[in-house]
Design a protein around this motif. Sequence first.
Motif, PDB file in Angstrom:
ATOM      1  N   LEU A 295      39.061 -25.011  60.153  1.00 11.42           N
ATOM      2  CA  LEU A 295      38.138 -25.773  59.301  1.00 11.42           C
ATOM      3  C   LEU A 295      38.019 -25.132  57.914  1.00 11.42           C
ATOM      4  O   LEU A 295      38.050 -25.822  56.885  1.00 11.42           O
TER       5      LEU A 295
ATOM      6  N   VAL B  31      55.963 -29.394  63.491  1.00  6.40           N
ATOM      7  CA  VAL B  31      54.758 -30.011  64.068  1.00  6.40           C
ATOM      8  C   VAL B  31      54.096 -30.938  63.039  1.00  6.40           C
ATOM      9  O   VAL B  31      53.704 -32.056  63.359  1.00  6.40           O
ATOM     10  N   SER B  32      54.013 -30.485  61.783  1.00  2.80           N
ATOM     11  CA  SER B  32      53.393 -31.307  60.736  1.00  2.80           C
ATOM     12  C   SER B  32      54.116 -32.619  60.555  1.00  2.80           C
ATOM     13  O   SER B  32      53.506 -33.645  60.309  1.00  2.80           O
TER      14      SER B  32
ATOM     15  N   GLY C 249      50.093 -31.088  54.135  1.00 10.94           N
ATOM     16  CA  GLY C 249      49.382 -29.898  53.670  1.00 10.94           C
ATOM     17  C   GLY C 249      48.181 -29.583  54.550  1.00 10.94           C
ATOM     18  O   GLY C 249      47.923 -28.431  54.894  1.00 10.94           O
ATOM     19  N   ILE C 250      47.469 -30.652  54.943  1.00 16.01           N
ATOM     20  CA  ILE C 250      46.296 -30.478  55.814  1.00 16.01           C
ATOM     21  C   ILE C 250      46.720 -29.967  57.186  1.00 16.01           C
ATOM     22  O   ILE C 250      46.102 -29.071  57.749  1.00 16.01           O
ATOM     23  N   ASN C 251      47.811 -30.549  57.719  1.00 20.68           N
ATOM     24  CA  ASN C 251      48.314 -30.100  59.012  1.00 20.68           C
ATOM     25  C   ASN C 251      48.665 -28.620  58.969  1.00 20.68           C
ATOM     26  O   ASN C 251      48.364 -27.864  59.886  1.00 20.68           O
TER      27      ASN C 251
ATOM     28  N   THR D 124      45.496 -26.440  58.794  1.00 22.64           N
ATOM     29  CA  THR D 124      44.825 -26.383  60.092  1.00 22.64           C
ATOM     30  C   THR D 124      45.559 -25.443  61.033  1.00 22.64           C
ATOM     31  O   THR D 124      44.960 -24.579  61.673  1.00 22.64           O
ATOM     32  N   TYR D 125      46.879 -25.605  61.098  1.00 23.46           N
ATOM     33  CA  TYR D 125      47.709 -24.806  62.003  1.00 23.46           C
ATOM     34  C   TYR D 125      47.582 -23.318  61.674  1.00 23.46           C
ATOM     35  O   TYR D 125      47.334 -22.492  62.551  1.00 23.46           O
TER      36      TYR D 125
ATOM     37  N   ILE E 190      39.162 -22.103  65.780  1.00 23.19           N
ATOM     38  CA  ILE E 190      38.685 -23.374  65.228  1.00 23.19           C
ATOM     39  C   ILE E 190      37.964 -23.202  63.877  1.00 23.19           C
ATOM     40  O   ILE E 190      38.265 -23.934  62.929  1.00 23.19           O
TER      41      ILE E 190
ATOM     42  N   PHE F  39      43.988 -22.066  62.330  1.00 23.15           N
ATOM     43  CA  PHE F  39      43.687 -21.968  63.763  1.00 23.15           C
ATOM     44  C   PHE F  39      44.408 -20.788  64.410  1.00 23.15           C
ATOM     45  O   PHE F  39      43.800 -20.031  65.169  1.00 23.15           O
ATOM     46  N   THR F  40      45.697 -20.620  64.111  1.00 21.32           N
ATOM     47  CA  THR F  40      46.430 -19.515  64.737  1.00 21.32           C
ATOM     48  C   THR F  40      45.905 -18.163  64.245  1.00 21.32           C
ATOM     49  O   THR F  40      46.030 -17.162  64.925  1.00 21.32           O
TER      50      THR F  40
ATOM     51  N   ASN G 222      58.179 -23.692  62.606  1.00 19.96           N
ATOM     52  CA  ASN G 222      57.518 -24.380  63.715  1.00 19.96           C
ATOM     53  C   ASN G 222      56.446 -25.336  63.180  1.00 19.96           C
ATOM     54  O   ASN G 222      56.315 -26.493  63.585  1.00 19.96           O
TER      55      ASN G 222
ATOM     56  N   VAL H 259      41.202 -25.663  55.758  1.00 16.28           N
ATOM     57  CA  VAL H 259      41.243 -27.030  55.218  1.00 16.28           C
ATOM     58  C   VAL H 259      40.216 -27.193  54.092  1.00 16.28           C
ATOM     59  O   VAL H 259      40.517 -27.767  53.035  1.00 16.28           O
TER      60      VAL H 259
END
Lengths: 188, 187
Positions: free
Chosen positions: B76, B49-50, B58-60, B63-64, B72, B67-68, B45, B79
């Motif tokens: 951060l 999305v990335s 890699g950053i996406n 973050t994903y 938030i 976050f999951t 998934n 990353v």
Amino acid sequence: MSKLKEFADLFITFAKIGGFTFGGGYAMLPILQREVVENKHWATEEELMDYYAIGQCTPGIIAVNTATFIGYRKDGIPGGVVATAGMVAPSIVIITIIAAFINSFSDNLIVQHALAGVRVCVCVLVLSAIMKLAKKSLIDAATYAIFGAVLLLSLFTGVSAFVWVILAGVAGIVIKRLTEYRKQSPQA
Amino acid sequence: MIYFQLFWEFFKTGLFAIGGGLATLPFLYEIQAKTGWYTINDISNLVAVSESTPGPMGINMATYTGFTTAGIPGGLIAVGGLVLPSIIIIILVSNILDKFKTNKYVQYAMYGLRAASVALITVACLRVAQLAFLHMDLFQETGLVKDLFNPVAIIFGVLLFIIYKKTDKHPIFYIIASAVIGIALAM
């Protein structure tokens, strides 16, 4: 320009690059060329190529490596950090929103159609960026040979790109050394 | 302490993943197996999305995952962990490069490196071109050459190239315009 303004400029420039790069570190090349080389003069085309090559054989994400390189060269360690922060900021915002609120973002038909259009555009932009770079980097028979060899080897073998980058550096030294040697002893 | 663990796992990924976003994938599988922060299904998934959002992959992914796993702050911190090795290493490399910039051998190596760099960018461009202009899956199903090509995309690509060369606006302009055209043509 005050220091604060300079950092804001650095942040915004890299946020623009991060926010419009679809498809990995290489896809950011056209925007990077336009913003960093042509508009802001923070690096030359040749330096950009060096950063890419080094970013490829050092750990980490190429886009982040390149941002750090340019920011650090411009404004020291804070510059490197600010450029990287700018680069990743759009990703963090967009992905967090998607992860929090949208379940099937990538299955959405409109997203798919938009992406199909963007992919064509990325090809066109990167191709013309390559043509600009080739003029500066492919300057003689030897550089064309290295270009051809790395292209074919990366397409048809599964070996990691950083191996080819290292070998190309070694080849550069050997070829230049040989030409020097020949010039020094014209009778040979 | 989940935050510290997130930072540490992504720090290791940033330190050992060489060569761009997809190189982080094996590390994500490893983190999944070790911590169970997310499922294997989440990884596929996450790749989808990335690939369909802007920004380095890699950053996406960091973050994903962050976050999951932990909201938030988690995103951060993940990353931050991922980019910290890059920042340290590039600053070191940049200093070394400055010191040896006038060295003959460094310049000779750069002469070879730049050619390799152009080749690698060309390879990346060809991989995107395959997705953009060809229907590999349809061709494999039917075996018909006419099914291999995506004529709408090819015509659009050629026109765009000519227009880009003539008008030379900011690349972002063409990216936005192409997204709109993609939707309008249902590409």
